[in-house]
Design an enzyme around this catalytic site. Sequence first.
Site, PDB file in Angstrom:
ATOM      1  CE  LYS A  13      -2.592  -1.142  -1.605  1.00 61.35           C
ATOM      2  NZ  LYS A  13      -1.666  -0.240  -2.339  1.00 61.35           N
ATOM      3  NE  ARG A  89       0.328  -6.502  -4.911  1.00 63.54           N
ATOM      4  CZ  ARG A  89       0.335  -5.847  -3.748  1.00 63.54           C
ATOM      5  NH1 ARG A  89      -0.399  -6.256  -2.753  1.00 63.54           N
ATOM      6  NH2 ARG A  89       1.071  -4.788  -3.605  1.00 63.54           N
ATOM      7  NE  ARG A 128       5.246   3.067   2.629  1.00 65.12           N
ATOM      8  CZ  ARG A 128       4.467   2.323   1.855  1.00 65.12           C
ATOM      9  NH1 ARG A 128       3.177   2.247   2.083  1.00 65.12           N
ATOM     10  NH2 ARG A 128       4.997   1.661   0.843  1.00 65.12           N
ATOM     11  NE  ARG A 161       6.488  -1.490   2.380  1.00 60.32           N
ATOM     12  CZ  ARG A 161       5.319  -1.568   1.756  1.00 60.32           C
ATOM     13  NH1 ARG A 161       4.202  -1.183   2.387  1.00 60.32           N
ATOM     14  NH2 ARG A 161       5.240  -2.022   0.524  1.00 60.32           N
ATOM     15  NE  ARG A 172       6.107  -1.511  -3.850  1.00 59.13           N
ATOM     16  CZ  ARG A 172       6.342  -0.581  -2.933  1.00 59.13           C
ATOM     17  NH1 ARG A 172       7.557  -0.073  -2.790  1.00 59.13           N
ATOM     18  NH2 ARG A 172       5.369  -0.156  -2.153  1.00 59.13           N
TER      19      ARG A 172
HETATM   20  P1  AP5 Z   1       0.106   4.040   2.322  1.00 53.94           P
HETATM   21  O1  AP5 Z   1      -1.291   4.206   2.802  1.00 53.94           O
HETATM   22  O2  AP5 Z   1       1.077   3.391   3.250  1.00 53.94           O
HETATM   23  O3  AP5 Z   1       0.126   3.323   0.880  1.00 53.94           O
HETATM   24  P2  AP5 Z   1      -0.450   1.926   0.423  1.00 53.94           P
HETATM   25  O4  AP5 Z   1      -1.547   2.163  -0.575  1.00 53.94           O
HETATM   26  O5  AP5 Z   1      -0.770   1.060   1.578  1.00 53.94           O
HETATM   27  O6  AP5 Z   1       0.795   1.429  -0.439  1.00 53.94           O
HETATM   28  P3  AP5 Z   1       1.801   0.204  -0.254  1.00 53.94           P
HETATM   29  O7  AP5 Z   1       3.126   0.678  -0.770  1.00 53.94           O
HETATM   30  O8  AP5 Z   1       1.748  -0.365   1.104  1.00 53.94           O
HETATM   31  O9  AP5 Z   1       1.167  -0.778  -1.290  1.00 53.94           O
HETATM   32  P4  AP5 Z   1       1.814  -1.967  -1.986  1.00 53.94           P
HETATM   33  O10 AP5 Z   1       0.642  -2.542  -2.643  1.00 53.94           O
HETATM   34  O11 AP5 Z   1       2.957  -1.624  -2.864  1.00 53.94           O
HETATM   35  O12 AP5 Z   1       2.489  -2.815  -0.794  1.00 53.94           O
HETATM   36  P5  AP5 Z   1       1.985  -4.055   0.072  1.00 53.94           P
HETATM   37  O13 AP5 Z   1       2.472  -3.861   1.439  1.00 53.94           O
HETATM   38  O14 AP5 Z   1       0.544  -4.322  -0.162  1.00 53.94           O
HETATM   39  O15 AP5 Z   1       0.632   5.494   1.895  1.00 53.94           O
HETATM   40  C1  AP5 Z   1       1.931   5.680   1.356  1.00 53.94           C
HETATM   41  C2  AP5 Z   1       2.553   6.973   1.895  1.00 53.94           C
HETATM   42  O16 AP5 Z   1       1.791   8.107   1.437  1.00 53.94           O
HETATM   43  C3  AP5 Z   1       2.572   7.063   3.415  1.00 53.94           C
HETATM   44  O17 AP5 Z   1       3.750   7.682   3.812  1.00 53.94           O
HETATM   45  C4  AP5 Z   1       1.343   7.935   3.750  1.00 53.94           C
HETATM   46  O18 AP5 Z   1       1.541   8.667   4.941  1.00 53.94           O
HETATM   47  C5  AP5 Z   1       1.266   8.851   2.533  1.00 53.94           C
HETATM   48  N1  AP5 Z   1      -0.119   9.186   2.181  1.00 53.94           N
HETATM   49  C6  AP5 Z   1      -1.213   8.366   2.201  1.00 53.94           C
HETATM   50  N2  AP5 Z   1      -2.315   9.029   1.787  1.00 53.94           N
HETATM   51  C7  AP5 Z   1      -1.912  10.292   1.483  1.00 53.94           C
HETATM   52  C8  AP5 Z   1      -2.596  11.450   0.988  1.00 53.94           C
HETATM   53  N3  AP5 Z   1      -3.923  11.416   0.726  1.00 53.94           N
HETATM   54  N4  AP5 Z   1      -1.882  12.574   0.783  1.00 53.94           N
HETATM   55  C9  AP5 Z   1      -0.519  12.601   1.053  1.00 53.94           C
HETATM   56  N5  AP5 Z   1       0.171  11.523   1.512  1.00 53.94           N
HETATM   57  C10 AP5 Z   1      -0.518  10.398   1.726  1.00 53.94           C
HETATM   58  O19 AP5 Z   1       2.786  -5.256  -0.609  1.00 53.94           O
HETATM   59  C11 AP5 Z   1       4.185  -5.345  -0.543  1.00 53.94           C
HETATM   60  C12 AP5 Z   1       4.692  -6.521  -1.372  1.00 53.94           C
HETATM   61  O20 AP5 Z   1       4.175  -7.752  -0.842  1.00 53.94           O
HETATM   62  C13 AP5 Z   1       4.257  -6.542  -2.842  1.00 53.94           C
HETATM   63  O21 AP5 Z   1       5.102  -5.751  -3.644  1.00 53.94           O
HETATM   64  C14 AP5 Z   1       4.341  -8.035  -3.157  1.00 53.94           C
HETATM   65  O22 AP5 Z   1       5.667  -8.428  -3.377  1.00 53.94           O
HETATM   66  C15 AP5 Z   1       3.866  -8.682  -1.882  1.00 53.94           C
HETATM   67  N6  AP5 Z   1       2.405  -8.926  -1.877  1.00 53.94           N
HETATM   68  C16 AP5 Z   1       1.489  -8.380  -1.032  1.00 53.94           C
HETATM   69  N7  AP5 Z   1       0.244  -8.815  -1.300  1.00 53.94           N
HETATM   70  C17 AP5 Z   1       0.368  -9.665  -2.353  1.00 53.94           C
HETATM   71  C18 AP5 Z   1      -0.569 -10.430  -3.098  1.00 53.94           C
HETATM   72  N8  AP5 Z   1      -1.888 -10.396  -2.834  1.00 53.94           N
HETATM   73  N9  AP5 Z   1      -0.095 -11.184  -4.136  1.00 53.94           N
HETATM   74  C19 AP5 Z   1       1.222 -11.236  -4.416  1.00 53.94           C
HETATM   75  N10 AP5 Z   1       2.168 -10.545  -3.736  1.00 53.94           N
HETATM   76  C20 AP5 Z   1       1.743  -9.762  -2.717  1.00 53.94           C
HETATM   77 ZN    ZN Z   2       0.156  -0.656   2.405  1.00 53.17          ZN
END
Ligand code: AP5
Ligand code: ZN
Length: 215
Positions: A13, A89, A128, A161, A172
């Site tokens: 994402k 979410r 990451r 992170r 997660r």
């Molecule tokens: P990356 O693109 O960074 O992954 P992502 O989909 O953004 O995953 P996240 O881990 O950020 O998602 P998340 O939902 O767990 O965390 P969030 O920050 O939203 O890619 C990951 C890695 O893979 C990178 O190293 C990249 O280079 C590599 N990569 C990407 N594409 C690739 C490909 N095609 N091939 C190979 N490698 C690739 O949320 C964090 C926390 O915040 C949650 O756990 C929760 O506690 C809280 N939170 C956030 N939003 C809410 C909400 N709406 N409600 C409640 N709690 C919330």
């Molecule tokens: Zn993310």
Amino acid sequence: IRMVLIGPPGAGKGTQAPNLKEKFCACHLATGDMLRSQVSKKTALGLEAKKIMDQGGLVSDDIMINMIKDELSNNKECSNGFILDGFPRTIPQAEKLDEMLKLSEKPLQSAVELKIDDELLVSRITGRLVHPASGRSYHKIFNPPKVELTDDITGEPLVQRSDDNEEALKKRLGNYHKQTEPIVDYYKKTGIWSGIDASQKPSTVWKDILKCLGQ
Ligand code: AP5
Ligand code: ZN
């Protein structure tokens, strides 16, 4: 464009959203990045959220809905459209978002699901590296920065992170399947869903996203 990106942790994402932001001149609202910015400012919300995030839990719907409401109504960049990353979410978040957008007569146009098997996510998450100020993410092997441990654009240090470990990832992923995946059916019913194979290389994923958006 007015769209949401759905996908488990590590699906890509945060990797794909900047492409969308640039292509459509829209704002990129990543709720995880917003929470991490509160954590680094040590606000009351940040201190509370950090405990939950580090354990791989979900912050309350009320807090998250208000955060998005605030951005959508006050962030000028969003007037041209938005890419939501990490929100909604839960079903209540999806319902509240629709309500909010209905009031402004600007409904969602697209919900793109980045589909990928859980087994592929461990290596993505544990390798990451992120640039905290911008939310840009890299990968030690799949997408290394030009200079080791350094952001390509600002030259500032990259960090891991605190929730990017196998234990928190398990939680997660569990939450994703239980709480977030149901929103896929929600958007299938409203007819704005499309899904793509997110295990492909980033440039192919990007092409597929554009196809979903009719580009
Ligand atoms: P990356 O693109 O960074 O992954 P992502 O989909 O953004 O995953 P996240 O881990 O950020 O998602 P998340 O939902 O767990 O965390 P969030 O920050 O939203 O890619 C990951 C890695 O893979 C990178 O190293 C990249 O280079 C590599 N990569 C990407 N594409 C690739 C490909 N095609 N091939 C190979 N490698 C690739 O949320 C964090 C926390 O915040 C949650 O756990 C929760 O506690 C809280 N939170 C956030 N939003 C809410 C909400 N709406 N409600 C409640 N709690 C919330
Ligand atoms: Zn993310």
